[in-house]
Design a protein around this motif. Structure first.
Motif, PDB file in Angstrom:
ATOM      1  N   UNK A 391      25.579 -22.899  -1.388  1.00 24.79           N
ATOM      2  CA  UNK A 391      25.664 -21.320  -1.599  1.00 24.79           C
ATOM      3  C   UNK A 391      24.644 -20.787  -2.637  1.00 24.79           C
ATOM      4  N   UNK A 392      25.048 -22.083  -3.383  1.00 20.59           N
ATOM      5  CA  UNK A 392      23.900 -21.767  -4.819  1.00 20.59           C
ATOM      6  C   UNK A 392      22.109 -21.528  -3.939  1.00 20.59           C
ATOM      7  N   UNK A 393      21.387 -22.525  -3.444  1.00 22.29           N
ATOM      8  CA  UNK A 393      20.817 -22.984  -2.722  1.00 22.29           C
ATOM      9  C   UNK A 393      20.263 -21.228  -1.801  1.00 22.29           C
ATOM     10  N   UNK A 394      21.259 -21.095  -1.236  1.00 25.12           N
ATOM     11  CA  UNK A 394      20.924 -20.011   0.307  1.00 25.12           C
ATOM     12  C   UNK A 394      20.913 -19.116  -1.150  1.00 25.12           C
ATOM     13  N   UNK A 395      21.906 -18.426  -2.524  1.00 32.38           N
ATOM     14  CA  UNK A 395      21.119 -17.358  -2.951  1.00 32.38           C
ATOM     15  C   UNK A 395      19.707 -17.457  -3.224  1.00 32.38           C
ATOM     16  N   UNK A 396      19.830 -18.585  -3.807  1.00 35.67           N
ATOM     17  CA  UNK A 396      18.215 -18.584  -4.823  1.00 35.67           C
ATOM     18  C   UNK A 396      17.686 -18.532  -3.545  1.00 35.67           C
ATOM     19  N   UNK A 397      17.497 -18.801  -2.698  1.00 38.65           N
ATOM     20  CA  UNK A 397      16.046 -18.481  -1.199  1.00 38.65           C
ATOM     21  C   UNK A 397      16.142 -17.343  -0.567  1.00 38.65           C
ATOM     22  N   UNK A 398      18.007 -16.329  -0.830  1.00 36.47           N
ATOM     23  CA  UNK A 398      17.394 -14.748  -0.404  1.00 36.47           C
ATOM     24  C   UNK A 398      17.353 -13.981  -1.638  1.00 36.47           C
ATOM     25  N   UNK A 399      17.349 -14.528  -3.019  1.00 39.70           N
ATOM     26  CA  UNK A 399      16.830 -13.879  -3.951  1.00 39.70           C
ATOM     27  C   UNK A 399      15.113 -13.717  -4.228  1.00 39.70           C
ATOM     28  N   UNK A 436      11.508 -12.012 -11.626  1.00 34.01           N
ATOM     29  CA  UNK A 436      12.268 -12.904 -10.410  1.00 34.01           C
ATOM     30  C   UNK A 436      13.384 -13.865 -11.069  1.00 34.01           C
ATOM     31  N   UNK A 437      12.465 -14.855 -12.561  1.00 34.10           N
ATOM     32  CA  UNK A 437      13.513 -15.869 -12.929  1.00 34.10           C
ATOM     33  C   UNK A 437      15.004 -15.385 -12.864  1.00 34.10           C
ATOM     34  N   UNK A 438      15.084 -13.988 -13.700  1.00 34.00           N
ATOM     35  CA  UNK A 438      16.851 -13.810 -14.346  1.00 34.00           C
ATOM     36  C   UNK A 438      17.750 -14.500 -12.679  1.00 34.00           C
ATOM     37  N   UNK A 439      17.720 -14.145 -11.983  1.00 33.68           N
ATOM     38  CA  UNK A 439      19.221 -14.684 -11.209  1.00 33.68           C
ATOM     39  C   UNK A 439      19.141 -15.707 -11.037  1.00 33.68           C
ATOM     40  N   UNK A 440      18.321 -15.969 -10.341  1.00 30.48           N
ATOM     41  CA  UNK A 440      17.575 -17.834 -10.238  1.00 30.48           C
ATOM     42  C   UNK A 440      18.597 -18.551 -11.168  1.00 30.48           C
ATOM     43  N   UNK A 441      18.375 -17.984 -12.387  1.00 29.75           N
ATOM     44  CA  UNK A 441      18.608 -19.052 -13.462  1.00 29.75           C
ATOM     45  C   UNK A 441      20.290 -18.923 -13.518  1.00 29.75           C
ATOM     46  N   UNK A 442      20.775 -17.567 -13.562  1.00 30.31           N
ATOM     47  CA  UNK A 442      21.668 -17.113 -13.316  1.00 30.31           C
ATOM     48  C   UNK A 442      23.123 -17.859 -13.020  1.00 30.31           C
ATOM     49  N   UNK A 443      22.169 -18.207 -11.328  1.00 28.98           N
ATOM     50  CA  UNK A 443      22.367 -18.694 -10.178  1.00 28.98           C
ATOM     51  C   UNK A 443      23.162 -20.177 -10.936  1.00 28.98           C
ATOM     52  N   UNK A 444      21.883 -20.349 -11.074  1.00 32.95           N
ATOM     53  CA  UNK A 444      22.178 -22.139 -11.851  1.00 32.95           C
ATOM     54  C   UNK A 444      23.257 -22.251 -13.034  1.00 32.95           C
ATOM     55  N   UNK A 445      22.990 -21.116 -13.754  1.00 33.04           N
ATOM     56  CA  UNK A 445      24.198 -21.404 -14.740  1.00 33.04           C
ATOM     57  C   UNK A 445      24.995 -21.773 -14.639  1.00 33.04           C
ATOM     58  N   UNK A 446      25.629 -21.193 -13.757  1.00 31.41           N
ATOM     59  CA  UNK A 446      26.520 -20.739 -12.867  1.00 31.41           C
ATOM     60  C   UNK A 446      26.978 -22.433 -11.851  1.00 31.41           C
ATOM     61  N   UNK A 447      26.613 -22.569 -11.181  1.00 37.71           N
ATOM     62  CA  UNK A 447      26.413 -24.036 -10.377  1.00 37.71           C
ATOM     63  C   UNK A 447      26.829 -25.156 -11.769  1.00 37.71           C
TER      64      UNK A 447
END
Length: 753
Positions: A391-399, A436-447
């Protein structure tokens, strides 16, 4: 108790059958897709998909021109890969010897571990080279057939041709990678039959990931320099100075540009993602090697089972694009590709839970990464970690899509910034990348936090596996883009009707966006893989030192560790600088060559020139420049952790790896997204009409966008993607040589600081 061995045999057989069965199915599916593509004749006009009748007369001259262009691209790509892989083969042979001696010495002259590690390194490198070469062959074979399919009415035929070309690469690479890895494991198991010995088996297997990543480094950097030198040179002299269209046959660099799509965006990218798969699997196996003692072989190879299940899921979902909801208009192209990523993610989640319940025992334990205790895990916890990655991968992809597609606000704002020139375009584009770095990094941190909390560092490795579980689909979409790009180039060079180029451009525009999504997946997975490899490195050092080192984790406030943390953060910037400058140097040579030909043969710029440019001269410039320039950045990434560990010890290596990981992920995301946004901003302007606000092709606004796109080329196709490999390669190399590093003054290095 008498029946226990029989039960164990059944479980082992079921795991092995799922893994090898999925690998074989993947390879067979790839071959079937290839046969479907091969049925399309290389014949201008072709046959109507609906009626089977000739839709228009075959123009023999046009067909000959198509074949001529196709063969020129094929020969250029073939000669470059042959030259590149010759260099790689020499490196592999030399480095395998180094691995054998250093590993043998570091493990108290255990020649078997040294030999098996060197052997797995060679196998990983050969599989990576085979993957890249296969991808290039399929892409070149399919691009002209996509052009021919685009001549027919409708969108289904041309989309399916490019999509199936990608599927050949995607499923063949995944099937081949899983089969080679698992057969190697079974072979090593003959020497290490007892579950207590499987820790050595997994340690030897780390060479497989190192081999894959080493070739990926040279493939990504060499291929990236090749393609962007040609692309930048062709754009600057052709579009900006002389105002001729992209891929115009009058431009001497146009064949080299199309060759570059195959050696960089296909072969290099294939090797890169194969490396990610191999490294994430090796990291999970090393961290979870003790699972075999309590849970058996099936439980230990669960990470490979996840990847195997992914192949089956990706095959099922591919029918959505080709049969269930085929592409019927331009708007359907991007939706079909995006649906592939979403559908595979949705289907993978329940499949993961089923696989976890089938192959993991009700309870199993692993050694904690920090402290002396063990962590007791349950199948659903492992499945949740994998699902977090998916799910994290898909989220990063859509962002990533939001920031790079001209369907959304950021790229449209970027397009309008070109009204005031190239400078404001550059400022907006760089800012967009940083944002564009902000949300992917937060997603990675949560994962990372969630998976580590549930399953310790093993959970992080499983999350990385999860992010790559639909790798076959990701590769399919990634290869689809360059095939469509080449198809458009061939249409332009063969001077086909404008509607053919319009159709291939629409296919390529969707491919650009989905390629950016694929890069988001690759960067996110690389971050998790690197962290998992770092965890495996810490585990190896604890085992080698009998818990004398890193028992309570890595102390980042240790002076040596913190000093190398800063140095590690510098490495990605040094690497990006070297690769960017390499593209600039090679592009300058290309610009001078193209301009020389225009000066010496001014009739080349006529509307219908009677002579052809010297395409081979430009191909030679790109080939020589890329082979020359790929060595220094690759050597820096390979030898920095090796020398750091030998000279300064394991604490210094720990700081180096963490610093490199943190800086690489931020820089890779920002560079890739800036480049993707500049590219699509240019395409958005090109779609505008001359009387609209953005003025369309040929206007000053368009020229400003072309400058941005030209700068963005090495951002998104050379330095940005290659930073994935920087963090992965440094981490896996440190893992492979962990015992060797500890052998130097008990982990303090030759300087004993």
């Amino acid at each position: 108790m008498v029946h226990q061995p029989e039960l164990t045999f059944v479980l082992e057989f079921s795991a092995t059958s799922v893994i090898l069965g999925a690998a074989v199915i993947g390879l067979v599916w790839a071959f079937l897709q290839f046969l479907i593509v091969a049925r399309i004749p290389v014949q201008s006009g072709g046959t109507s998909e609906e009626t089977g009748l000739v839709s228009r007369s075959n123009d023999e001259q046009t067909t000959n021109r198509l074949v001529e262009i196709y063969e020129a691209i094929y020969e250029g790509a073939e000669s470059f890969l042959r030259a590149e892989y010759t260099v790689c083969a020499f490196f592999v042979a030399c480095f395998a010897v180094i691995i054998f001696f250093l590993i043998s010495w570091g493990t108290g002259w255990d020649a078997a571990r040294g030999f098996f590690t060197a052997l797995s390194f060679v196998l990983g490198a050969l599989t990576s080279m085979a993957s890249g070469y296969l991808g290039m062959k399929v892409a070149v074979f399919s691009n002209v057939r996509t052009t021919i399919s685009a001549q027919k009415p409708g969108w289904t035929g041309c989309f399916n041709t490019a999509f199936r070309a990608g599927a050949v690469m995607g499923f063949a690479l995944c099937g081949l990678g899983i089969m080679m890895l698992y057969v190697t494991m079974l072979a090593f198991r003959v020497h290490y039959p007892a579950p207590e010995q499987w820790v050595y088996l997994t340690e030897c297997l780390t060479g497989y990931g190192l081999g894959g990543s080493s070739i990926a480094m040279f493939g990504r950097v060499g291929g990236g320099i090749y393609t962007k030198a040609a692309d930048v040179g062709a754009d600057l002299v052709g579009k900006v100075v002389h105002g001729i269209p992209e891929d115009d046959p009058r431009n001497p660099a146009t064949i080299a540009d199309n060759v570059g799509d195959n050696v960089g965006d296909v072969a290099g990218m294939g090797s890169d993602l194969f490396g990610s798969f191999a490294e994430s699997t090796c990291a999970a196996l090393v961290i979870g090697s003790t699972i075999g003692v309590s849970g058996g072989w099936d439980a230990m190879v669960f990470p490979v089972v996840v990847s195997s299940v992914g192949i089956i899921v990706c095959i099922l979902c591919s029918f959505i694009a080709t049969h269930i909801a085929p592409v019927r208009n331009e708007a359907g192209v991007e939706n079909a590709l995006k649906m592939q990523l979403i559908s595979t993610t949705v289907l993978m989640v329940p499949a993961i839970f089923l696989a976890a319940n089938a192959f993991l025992p009700s309870e199993f334990s692993i050694a904690a990464t920090v402290g002396k205790g063990t962590v007791t895990l349950r199948p659903y916890e492992a499945a949740i970690c994998v699902a977090m990655g998916v799910i994290g991968g898909l989220t990063i992809g859509l962002i990533t899509e939001y920031y790079t597609s001209h369907s959304y606000k950021p790229v449209r704002e970027l397009s309008h910034s070109c009204k005031t020139g190239a400078a404001t375009n550059m400022i907006y584009g760089i800012a967009l990348g940083y944002k564009s770095v902000i949300i992917p990094v937060i997603v990675l941190a949560v994962a990372v936090y969630g998976s580590f909390t549930l399953c310790d560092m093993y959970g992080v490795a499983l999350a990385a596996i999860g992010m790559l579980s639909n790798l076959a689909t990701g590769l399919t979409i990634d290869v689809y883009g360059p095939v469509c790009d080449n198809a458009g180039g061939i249409a332009e060079m063969a001077e086909l009707d404008s509607y053919v180029r319009d159709k291939t451009d629409a296919l390529d525009a969707a491919g650009n966006t989905t390629a950016a999504i694929g890069k988001g997946f690759a960067i996110g997975s690389a971050a998790l893989v690197s962290l998992a490899l770092f965890g495996a490195f810490v585990t190896r050092i604890r085992t080698a030192s009998d818990n004398a080192l890193f028992l309570e984790g890595v102390n980042m406030l240790h002076p040596l560790t913190f000093a190398f943390l800063i140095i590690g953060g510098m490495i990605p910037f040094a690497f990006a600088a070297m690769t960017m400058k390499s593209v600039g140097t090679a592009a300058m040579e290309m610009v001078l060559e193209v301009q020389r030909q225009f000066d010496e043969k001014p009739h080349l710029l006529d509307a219908n020139p009677t002579e052809r440019p010297d395409y081979d001269a430009c191909i030679a410039i790109s080939t020589k420049a890329s082979l020359r320039e790929m060595v220094p950045p690759g050597a820096m990434v390979i030898f920095t952790p090796l020398l750091t560990g030998i000279l300064f010890g394991v604490s210094a290596v720990s700081g180096l790896l963490v610093g490199s990981l943190v800086a690489s992920v931020q820089l890779a995301i920002s560079m890739s997204n800036s480049g993707g946004a500049w590219d699509n901003a240019k395409k958005y302007i090109e779609k505008a009409t001359p009387d609209s606000e953005l003025k369309g092709k040929g206007s000053d606004i368009h020229k400003a966008a072309v400058v941005g796109d030209t700068v963005g080329d090495p951002f998104k196709d050379t330095s940005g993607p290659a930073l994935n490999i920087v963090m992965k390669l440094m981490a896996v190399l440190s893992l492979v040589f962990a015992d060797t590093f500890y052998a130097f003054n008990n982990g303090s290095g030759l300087f004993n600081l």
